[in-house]
Scaffold this motif. Structure first.
Motif: not given
Length: 120
Positions: A53-58, A64-65, A103-110
């Motif tokens: 889960e950390w891998i996906w979040v990071i 996004v950055w 990227a932001a939408i993908a991050a929100a989904i993750v």
């Protein structure tokens, strides 16, 4: 010769950190991303995320950055090259901004996939 190589490599890290600091100082969106990053990392620690889960979040945070920083560079280059309004410049800047949105939408989904099971 080797010492020069090492000094040059260390200097390049310094330039990179200077770029990150300049980005944070000059761009309001950078500060929003910084706050969001701190909140997400704190939530990850609170919920004791597993390694996958950390891998996906990071990965999502980095995506996004990176896209926001590249978008900023593209906008600054285009503003420098074409200070006036131009339809092609608008297209370039809009597409770059669209990359950040994706990227932001993908991050929100993750974030939803990772955190919703912990929250509920």
């Amino acid at each position: 010769m080797r010492n020069v190589y090492i000094r040059n490599r260390l200097a390049s890290f310094g330039y990179a950190f200077n770029g990150i600091a300049a980005f944070l100082r000059s761009e309001p969106h950078a500060r929003v991303h910084a706050v969001a990053t701190v909140v997400v990392i704190a939530a990850g620690c609170w919920y004791k995320l597993a390694t996958p889960e950390w891998i996906w979040v990071i990965f999502a945070i980095a995506l996004v950055w990176i896209t926001e920083m590249l978008n900023t560079v593209i906008e600054k280059i285009m503003d420098h090259l074409s200070p006036g309004l131009h339809p092609k410049v608008k297209f370039i800047k809009d597409v770059a901004a669209g990359a950040v949105l994706i990227a932001a939408i993908a991050a929100a989904i993750v974030g939803a996939v990772v955190f919703i099971p912990y929250i509920f």
